[in-house]
Design a protein around this motif. Structure first.
Motif, PDB file in Angstrom:
ATOM      1  N   MET A  62       0.853  -1.177   0.000  1.00 50.88           N
ATOM      2  CA  MET A  62       0.000   0.000   0.000  1.00 50.88           C
ATOM      3  C   MET A  62       0.898   1.239   0.000  1.00 50.88           C
ATOM      4  O   MET A  62       1.866   1.305   0.739  1.00 50.88           O
ATOM      5  N   THR A  63       0.525   2.198  -0.821  1.00 52.40           N
ATOM      6  CA  THR A  63       1.259   3.457  -0.849  1.00 52.40           C
ATOM      7  C   THR A  63       0.378   4.565  -0.274  1.00 52.40           C
ATOM      8  O   THR A  63      -0.849   4.453  -0.292  1.00 52.40           O
ATOM      9  N   ASP A  64       1.002   5.599   0.229  1.00 56.18           N
ATOM     10  CA  ASP A  64       0.269   6.745   0.769  1.00 56.18           C
ATOM     11  C   ASP A  64       0.260   7.876  -0.249  1.00 56.18           C
ATOM     12  O   ASP A  64       1.251   8.100  -0.945  1.00 56.18           O
ATOM     13  N   PHE A  65      -0.859   8.572  -0.322  1.00 55.41           N
ATOM     14  CA  PHE A  65      -0.962   9.773  -1.145  1.00 55.41           C
ATOM     15  C   PHE A  65      -1.243  10.937  -0.207  1.00 55.41           C
ATOM     16  O   PHE A  65      -2.267  10.951   0.473  1.00 55.41           O
ATOM     17  N   LYS A  66      -0.332  11.895  -0.167  1.00 54.31           N
ATOM     18  CA  LYS A  66      -0.469  13.028   0.747  1.00 54.31           C
ATOM     19  C   LYS A  66      -1.317  14.123   0.104  1.00 54.31           C
ATOM     20  O   LYS A  66      -0.980  14.642  -0.958  1.00 54.31           O
ATOM     21  N   LEU A  67      -2.405  14.456   0.768  1.00 58.32           N
ATOM     22  CA  LEU A  67      -3.293  15.514   0.280  1.00 58.32           C
ATOM     23  C   LEU A  67      -2.653  16.882   0.426  1.00 58.32           C
ATOM     24  O   LEU A  67      -1.981  17.153   1.420  1.00 58.32           O
ATOM     25  N   ARG A  68      -2.891  17.731  -0.556  1.00 61.88           N
ATOM     26  CA  ARG A  68      -2.438  19.122  -0.465  1.00 61.88           C
ATOM     27  C   ARG A  68      -3.585  20.032  -0.051  1.00 61.88           C
ATOM     28  O   ARG A  68      -3.366  21.087   0.504  1.00 61.88           O
ATOM     29  N   GLY A  69      -4.803  19.590  -0.339  1.00 63.08           N
ATOM     30  CA  GLY A  69      -5.990  20.363   0.038  1.00 63.08           C
ATOM     31  C   GLY A  69      -6.855  19.539   0.969  1.00 63.08           C
ATOM     32  O   GLY A  69      -6.364  18.654   1.673  1.00 63.08           O
ATOM     33  N   ASP A  70      -8.163  19.823   0.938  1.00 62.58           N
ATOM     34  CA  ASP A  70      -9.091  19.090   1.801  1.00 62.58           C
ATOM     35  C   ASP A  70      -9.429  17.708   1.257  1.00 62.58           C
ATOM     36  O   ASP A  70      -9.727  16.792   2.020  1.00 62.58           O
ATOM     37  N   TYR A  71      -9.421  17.565  -0.082  1.00 63.94           N
ATOM     38  CA  TYR A  71      -9.779  16.293  -0.716  1.00 63.94           C
ATOM     39  C   TYR A  71      -9.179  16.236  -2.119  1.00 63.94           C
ATOM     40  O   TYR A  71      -8.653  17.227  -2.625  1.00 63.94           O
ATOM     41  N   ILE A  72      -9.266  15.053  -2.726  1.00 63.67           N
ATOM     42  CA  ILE A  72      -8.902  14.866  -4.128  1.00 63.67           C
ATOM     43  C   ILE A  72      -9.986  13.972  -4.720  1.00 63.67           C
ATOM     44  O   ILE A  72     -10.557  13.140  -4.007  1.00 63.67           O
ATOM     45  N   THR A  73     -10.299  14.156  -5.998  1.00 61.56           N
ATOM     46  CA  THR A  73     -11.304  13.300  -6.607  1.00 61.56           C
ATOM     47  C   THR A  73     -10.662  11.994  -7.075  1.00 61.56           C
ATOM     48  O   THR A  73      -9.446  11.918  -7.289  1.00 61.56           O
ATOM     49  N   LEU A  74     -11.485  11.009  -7.266  1.00 58.17           N
ATOM     50  CA  LEU A  74     -11.007   9.695  -7.694  1.00 58.17           C
ATOM     51  C   LEU A  74     -10.266   9.798  -9.022  1.00 58.17           C
ATOM     52  O   LEU A  74      -9.177   9.241  -9.181  1.00 58.17           O
ATOM     53  N   ASP A 120      -9.345   7.259   3.422  1.00 58.53           N
ATOM     54  CA  ASP A 120      -9.916   6.490   2.321  1.00 58.53           C
ATOM     55  C   ASP A 120      -8.823   5.661   1.656  1.00 58.53           C
ATOM     56  O   ASP A 120      -7.664   6.079   1.577  1.00 58.53           O
ATOM     57  N   VAL A 121      -9.209   4.472   1.163  1.00 60.63           N
ATOM     58  CA  VAL A 121      -8.279   3.596   0.459  1.00 60.63           C
ATOM     59  C   VAL A 121      -8.865   3.288  -0.912  1.00 60.63           C
ATOM     60  O   VAL A 121     -10.019   2.880  -1.035  1.00 60.63           O
ATOM     61  N   VAL A 122      -8.055   3.495  -1.947  1.00 58.54           N
ATOM     62  CA  VAL A 122      -8.464   3.227  -3.323  1.00 58.54           C
ATOM     63  C   VAL A 122      -7.694   2.015  -3.829  1.00 58.54           C
ATOM     64  O   VAL A 122      -6.488   1.908  -3.615  1.00 58.54           O
ATOM     65  N   GLU A 123      -8.421   1.110  -4.492  1.00 61.17           N
ATOM     66  CA  GLU A 123      -7.805  -0.061  -5.105  1.00 61.17           C
ATOM     67  C   GLU A 123      -8.029   0.033  -6.608  1.00 61.17           C
ATOM     68  O   GLU A 123      -9.141   0.292  -7.066  1.00 61.17           O
ATOM     69  N   PHE A 124      -6.945  -0.187  -7.374  1.00 60.83           N
ATOM     70  CA  PHE A 124      -7.047  -0.164  -8.829  1.00 60.83           C
ATOM     71  C   PHE A 124      -5.902  -0.989  -9.406  1.00 60.83           C
ATOM     72  O   PHE A 124      -4.740  -0.734  -9.106  1.00 60.83           O
ATOM     73  N   GLU A 125      -6.253  -2.002 -10.188  1.00 60.95           N
ATOM     74  CA  GLU A 125      -5.285  -2.866 -10.867  1.00 60.95           C
ATOM     75  C   GLU A 125      -4.170  -3.348  -9.942  1.00 60.95           C
ATOM     76  O   GLU A 125      -2.983  -3.256 -10.263  1.00 60.95           O
ATOM     77  N   GLY A 126      -4.541  -3.842  -8.780  1.00 64.75           N
ATOM     78  CA  GLY A 126      -3.563  -4.399  -7.847  1.00 64.75           C
ATOM     79  C   GLY A 126      -2.829  -3.371  -7.001  1.00 64.75           C
ATOM     80  O   GLY A 126      -2.008  -3.727  -6.170  1.00 64.75           O
ATOM     81  N   ASN A 127      -3.128  -2.099  -7.202  1.00 67.29           N
ATOM     82  CA  ASN A 127      -2.519  -1.021  -6.411  1.00 67.29           C
ATOM     83  C   ASN A 127      -3.489  -0.587  -5.316  1.00 67.29           C
ATOM     84  O   ASN A 127      -4.689  -0.484  -5.567  1.00 67.29           O
ATOM     85  N   GLU A 128      -2.961  -0.353  -4.131  1.00 68.13           N
ATOM     86  CA  GLU A 128      -3.750   0.199  -3.033  1.00 68.13           C
ATOM     87  C   GLU A 128      -3.124   1.512  -2.614  1.00 68.13           C
ATOM     88  O   GLU A 128      -1.923   1.566  -2.341  1.00 68.13           O
ATOM     89  N   ILE A 129      -3.945   2.545  -2.583  1.00 70.16           N
ATOM     90  CA  ILE A 129      -3.458   3.884  -2.223  1.00 70.16           C
ATOM     91  C   ILE A 129      -4.289   4.396  -1.071  1.00 70.16           C
ATOM     92  O   ILE A 129      -5.524   4.452  -1.163  1.00 70.16           O
ATOM     93  N   LYS A 130      -3.617   4.775   0.003  1.00 74.22           N
ATOM     94  CA  LYS A 130      -4.297   5.341   1.173  1.00 74.22           C
ATOM     95  C   LYS A 130      -4.122   6.859   1.152  1.00 74.22           C
ATOM     96  O   LYS A 130      -3.009   7.347   0.982  1.00 74.22           O
ATOM     97  N   ILE A 131      -5.226   7.549   1.343  1.00 70.96           N
ATOM     98  CA  ILE A 131      -5.191   9.021   1.390  1.00 70.96           C
ATOM     99  C   ILE A 131      -4.776   9.437   2.796  1.00 70.96           C
ATOM    100  O   ILE A 131      -5.380   8.993   3.771  1.00 70.96           O
ATOM    101  N   VAL A 132      -3.747  10.268   2.874  1.00 72.50           N
ATOM    102  CA  VAL A 132      -3.256  10.761   4.163  1.00 72.50           C
ATOM    103  C   VAL A 132      -3.161  12.268   4.136  1.00 72.50           C
ATOM    104  O   VAL A 132      -3.106  12.886   3.075  1.00 72.50           O
ATOM    105  N   ARG A 133      -3.143  12.877   5.306  1.00 72.49           N
ATOM    106  CA  ARG A 133      -3.026  14.342   5.412  1.00 72.49           C
ATOM    107  C   ARG A 133      -1.586  14.740   5.361  1.00 72.49           C
ATOM    108  O   ARG A 133      -0.673  14.158   5.682  1.00 72.49           O
TER     109      ARG A 133
END
Length: 69
Positions: free
Chosen positions: A1-13, A56-69
């Motif tokens: 699982m990889t983390d995606f760091k938000l720059r704002g309040d949210y990001i769209t899918l 939130d955690v997104v799964e796509f083609e075997g990738n898991e991405i967790k949204i972090v602040r």
């Protein structure tokens, strides 16, 4: 699982898939999301504009991405 760091309040899918280089462009993001190939928190979500927040955690083609602040 990889983390995606938000720059704002949210990001769209669709933006997340593009930002993580999982799709080439917005048109491809729209297509794969509409086809139900992406999951948000374990459930298929077909809304490209689905807002993702920390935890939130997104799964796509075997990738898991967790949204972090």
């Amino acid at each position: 699982m990889t983390d995606f760091k938000l720059r704002g309040d949210y990001i769209t899918l669709g933006q997340l898939l593009k930002a993580e280089n999982l799709v080439e462009d917005g048109a491809m993001a729209k297509e794969v999301i509409r086809e139900g190939l992406a999951k948000v928190n374990g459930e298929v979500d077909t809304r490209r504009g689905k807002k993702l927040y920390p935890g939130d955690v997104v799964e796509f083609e075997g990738n898991e991405i967790k949204i972090v602040r």
